[in-house]
Design a protein around this motif. Structure first.
Motif, mmCIF file in Angstrom:
data_model
loop_
_atom_site.group_PDB
_atom_site.id
_atom_site.type_symbol
_atom_site.label_atom_id
_atom_site.label_comp_id
_atom_site.label_asym_id
_atom_site.label_seq_id
_atom_site.Cartn_x
_atom_site.Cartn_y
_atom_site.Cartn_z
ATOM 1 N N ILE A 1 0.757 -1.102 0.103
ATOM 2 C CA ILE A 1 -0.079 -0.107 -0.258
ATOM 3 C C ILE A 1 0.747 1.284 0.038
ATOM 4 O O ILE A 1 0.304 2.281 -0.631
ATOM 5 C CB ILE A 1 -1.102 -0.050 1.310
ATOM 6 N N PRO A 2 1.979 1.146 0.709
ATOM 7 C CA PRO A 2 2.993 2.618 0.606
ATOM 8 C C PRO A 2 3.417 2.899 -0.600
ATOM 9 O O PRO A 2 3.927 3.857 -0.957
ATOM 10 C CB PRO A 2 3.988 2.425 1.837
ATOM 11 N N ARG A 3 3.478 1.884 -1.627
ATOM 12 C CA ARG A 3 4.102 2.072 -2.961
ATOM 13 C C ARG A 3 2.915 2.850 -3.574
ATOM 14 O O ARG A 3 3.191 3.243 -4.884
ATOM 15 C CB ARG A 3 4.562 0.734 -3.464
ATOM 16 N N ILE A 4 1.626 2.840 -3.444
ATOM 17 C CA ILE A 4 0.725 3.179 -4.253
ATOM 18 C C ILE A 4 0.662 4.734 -3.988
ATOM 19 O O ILE A 4 0.492 5.266 -2.970
ATOM 20 C CB ILE A 4 -0.760 2.778 -4.089
ATOM 21 N N THR A 5 1.053 5.483 -5.280
ATOM 22 C CA THR A 5 1.002 7.012 -5.107
ATOM 23 C C THR A 5 -0.397 7.508 -5.541
ATOM 24 O O THR A 5 -0.392 8.633 -5.317
ATOM 25 C CB THR A 5 2.010 7.566 -6.080
ATOM 26 N N SER A 6 -1.193 6.930 -6.188
ATOM 27 C CA SER A 6 -2.447 7.395 -6.582
ATOM 28 C C SER A 6 -3.489 7.266 -5.421
ATOM 29 O O SER A 6 -3.330 6.686 -4.253
ATOM 30 C CB SER A 6 -3.026 6.595 -7.760
ATOM 31 N N ASP A 7 -4.607 8.054 -5.564
ATOM 32 C CA ASP A 7 -5.595 8.108 -4.411
ATOM 33 C C ASP A 7 -6.224 6.805 -4.242
ATOM 34 O O ASP A 7 -6.941 5.967 -5.061
ATOM 35 C CB ASP A 7 -6.627 9.319 -4.713
ATOM 36 N N VAL A 8 -6.124 6.194 -2.790
ATOM 37 C CA VAL A 8 -6.523 4.720 -2.731
ATOM 38 C C VAL A 8 -7.932 4.849 -2.562
ATOM 39 O O VAL A 8 -8.798 3.776 -2.650
ATOM 40 C CB VAL A 8 -5.555 4.263 -1.471
ATOM 41 N N VAL A 9 -8.696 5.889 -1.831
ATOM 42 C CA VAL A 9 -10.114 5.975 -1.789
ATOM 43 C C VAL A 9 -10.670 6.184 -2.995
ATOM 44 O O VAL A 9 -11.721 5.182 -3.197
ATOM 45 C CB VAL A 9 -10.528 7.134 -0.956
ATOM 46 N N ASP A 10 -10.225 6.517 -3.961
ATOM 47 C CA ASP A 10 -10.799 6.473 -5.501
ATOM 48 C C ASP A 10 -10.929 5.148 -5.856
ATOM 49 O O ASP A 10 -11.679 4.546 -6.580
ATOM 50 C CB ASP A 10 -9.999 7.443 -6.315
ATOM 51 N N MET A 11 -9.725 4.316 -5.649
ATOM 52 C CA MET A 11 -9.451 2.900 -5.920
ATOM 53 C C MET A 11 -10.503 2.174 -5.646
ATOM 54 O O MET A 11 -11.120 1.339 -6.250
ATOM 55 C CB MET A 11 -8.082 2.479 -5.667
ATOM 56 N N LEU A 12 -10.682 2.212 -4.175
ATOM 57 C CA LEU A 12 -11.392 1.239 -3.444
ATOM 58 C C LEU A 12 -12.998 1.535 -3.739
ATOM 59 O O LEU A 12 -13.782 0.783 -4.081
ATOM 60 C CB LEU A 12 -11.350 1.608 -2.018
ATOM 61 N N ASP A 13 -13.363 3.125 -4.246
ATOM 62 C CA ASP A 13 -14.468 3.222 -4.288
ATOM 63 C C ASP A 13 -15.200 2.857 -5.837
ATOM 64 O O ASP A 13 -16.039 2.459 -6.061
ATOM 65 C CB ASP A 13 -14.955 4.845 -4.401
ATOM 66 N N ALA A 14 -14.082 2.857 -6.991
ATOM 67 C CA ALA A 14 -14.126 2.233 -8.284
ATOM 68 C C ALA A 14 -14.344 0.796 -8.074
ATOM 69 O O ALA A 14 -15.274 0.537 -8.860
ATOM 70 C CB ALA A 14 -12.895 2.663 -8.929
ATOM 71 N N ALA A 15 -13.769 0.216 -7.477
ATOM 72 C CA ALA A 15 -13.980 -1.362 -7.061
ATOM 73 C C ALA A 15 -15.351 -1.598 -6.650
ATOM 74 O O ALA A 15 -15.994 -2.530 -7.069
ATOM 75 C CB ALA A 15 -12.930 -1.941 -6.307
ATOM 76 N N ALA A 16 -15.534 -0.831 -5.680
ATOM 77 C CA ALA A 16 -17.202 -1.135 -4.979
ATOM 78 C C ALA A 16 -18.339 -0.867 -6.158
ATOM 79 O O ALA A 16 -19.346 -1.527 -5.789
ATOM 80 C CB ALA A 16 -17.155 -0.314 -3.550
ATOM 81 N N THR A 17 -18.028 0.153 -6.948
ATOM 82 C CA THR A 17 -18.962 0.669 -7.637
ATOM 83 C C THR A 17 -18.851 0.084 -9.186
ATOM 84 O O THR A 17 -19.868 0.722 -10.123
ATOM 85 C CB THR A 17 -19.314 2.137 -7.732
ATOM 86 N N GLY A 18 -18.029 -0.585 -9.473
ATOM 87 C CA GLY A 18 -17.956 -1.365 -10.908
ATOM 88 C C GLY A 18 -17.075 -0.304 -11.786
ATOM 89 O O GLY A 18 -17.626 -0.350 -12.985
#
Length: 429
Positions: A303-320
């Motif tokens: 996770i510390p290697r991810i530089t993009s927004d992780v909330v956007d990532m999780l939200d995108a996964a949850a909403t398809g």
């Protein structure tokens, strides 16, 4: 967005830490959390399998997104519980339903899934108490060493590598007859031993599309040189130099795509992480196991290697909507060293005072088995802390991590001093 992270380990502390940095996070709650998560969000006194309590809290606190850390609530059906209730189904969740969680909840199911979808894996057969004699006879035809796996969840410890036939037979009897791992070993897989280098690959899927997160290598044995009992994990590093572009291309084509497509073809709407335990055998990937969540301690270095927004990532996964998300990964290396209670993975004492936390200011210390009591941080589990180091290369990252480790102490503290050293010594290429 109000976000609830379920769990209390290093994985959950790392996720909450990264989530809290997002401009899209209004408030982060962690249930039940630990002494570290208390510093970045609000701990909630709820256990991960208390679905009713989690539901009530989510409604009362207007939770928008739930990130499920450990496997137990997923296997027990927390997504199904929320989706079946009109007052809850609007709450987004990262984590599969019961059907998808069988990939981790049943080794027998996951092995059948791999075979059905032509995913490379070791040959195996499954046995129960009803046909244990067949299992004992089957062992006589197997090459040694041989792997025996409890079918169900066993906290990452239900795997035994038997070095000879006598040990293999005793292990099979211990698992099936003596219930060594409880109901988890009511079925046991006898599996071909793969001789190679192990690594972990992490995928996040919304059921249609997927992204591949940074890979990691973890160290499971309690003793240096990978000796002694299996643990939940004594350390990890990311990236892994032997997982080069050619190897990862094979992983994507031979493992990731058929896994995601296999879930779709079986009508399993899978929204969440797929943690693929792999063996690199002479440059070819073989799946050892699936997990339906992120790993621990791998999350701490991924996770510390991810530089993009992780909330956007999780939200995108949850909403398809993962097809719209651009994952960005830093070029830096992260190394994690796990500090454990004396006696772990066997019996150990809790409530030991942890000294030196305030002295570490240049790197992240991730909490797992900790609690806060009378303004003092105490040990509260087997794996207590993960100390992270960051650098341009593995050598620098490890020096950073071990320098910070030297600032910490408590009665009985133990850690491995050889995390990543096999890679540095070029024994892994």
């Amino acid at each position: 967005m109000n976000i609830l992270v379920l769990g209390s380990g290093g994985r959950e502390h790392t996720l909450a830490w990264k989530i809290s940095q997002s401009f899209n996070c209004t408030e982060v709650f962690i249930a039940p959390g630990n002494a570290g998560t208390e510093l970045i969000g609000e701990n909630v006194d709820l256990q991960v399998n208390d679905f009713e309590g989690i539901a009530n809290f989510s409604v009362e606190n207007e939770i928008d997104l739930i990130v499920v850390g450990p496997e137990d609530p997923l296997v027990n059906g927390i997504r199904d519980y929320f989706e079946a209730d009109e007052s809850l189904k609007h709450i987004k969740m990262v984590g599969p339903g019961k059907a998808g969680a069988r990939l981790e909840g049943s080794k027998d199911f996951s092995k059948s899934f791999m075979q059905k979808h032509s995913i490379p894996t070791a040959a195996s057969k499954t046995f129960t108490t009803e046909n244990i004699d067949e299992g004992l006879t089957y062992l006589e035809s197997c090459d040694m060493p041989i792997v025996l796996k409890a079918d169900g969840l066993a906290a990452g410890k239900g795997v035994v590598i038997a070095q000879n036939l006598e040990e293999a037979k005793e292990t099979l009897k211990s698992m099936l007859i003596d219930k060594q791992f409880g109901e988890a070993s009511s079925k046991v897989l006898i599996e071909q031993f793969l001789d190679g280098i192990e690594l972990s690959v992490f995928v996040l899927t919304d059921g249609k599309d997927y992204i591949v997160l940074p890979e990691a290598k973890d160290y499971k044995r309690i003793g240096e040189g990978d000796t002694g009992l299996n643990t939940g994990g004594m350390g990890a590093v990311s990236p892994v130099k032997f997982a080069d572009a050619a190897f990862m291309s094979k992983v994507e084509e031979q493992v990731i795509k058929p896994t995601v497509n296999g879930l779709k073809s079986e009508g399993i709407d899978y929204k969440g992480f797929i943690f693929i335990g792999l063996m690199n055998v002479s440059g070819d990937p073989y799946v050892i196991e699936y997990n339906v969540r992120m790993g621990d301690p791998e999350t701490q270095v991924v996770i510390p290697r991810i530089t993009s927004d992780v909330v956007d990532m999780l939200d995108a996964a949850a909403t398809g909507q993962l097809h719209d998300y651009q994952l960005e990964i830093g070029s830096h290396t992260v190394a994690g060293v796990v500090l454990v209670s004396g006696g772990y993975p066997g019996s150990y004492e809790k409530g030991k005072s942890i000294h030196g936390l305030a002295d570490i200011t240049t790197t992240l210390v991730v909490h797992a088995g900790t609690k806060q009591e009378d303004y003092e941080t105490l040990t509260n589990g087997g794996r207590v802390l993960t100390v992270l180091g960051r650098g341009d290369d593995l050598d620098t990252a490890l020096k950073s991590a071990y320098s910070a480790v030297n600032s910490l102490s408590w009665e009985g503290m133990y850690y491995r001093k050889d995390i990543g050293k096999d890679i540095l010594a070029a024994r892994i290429v």
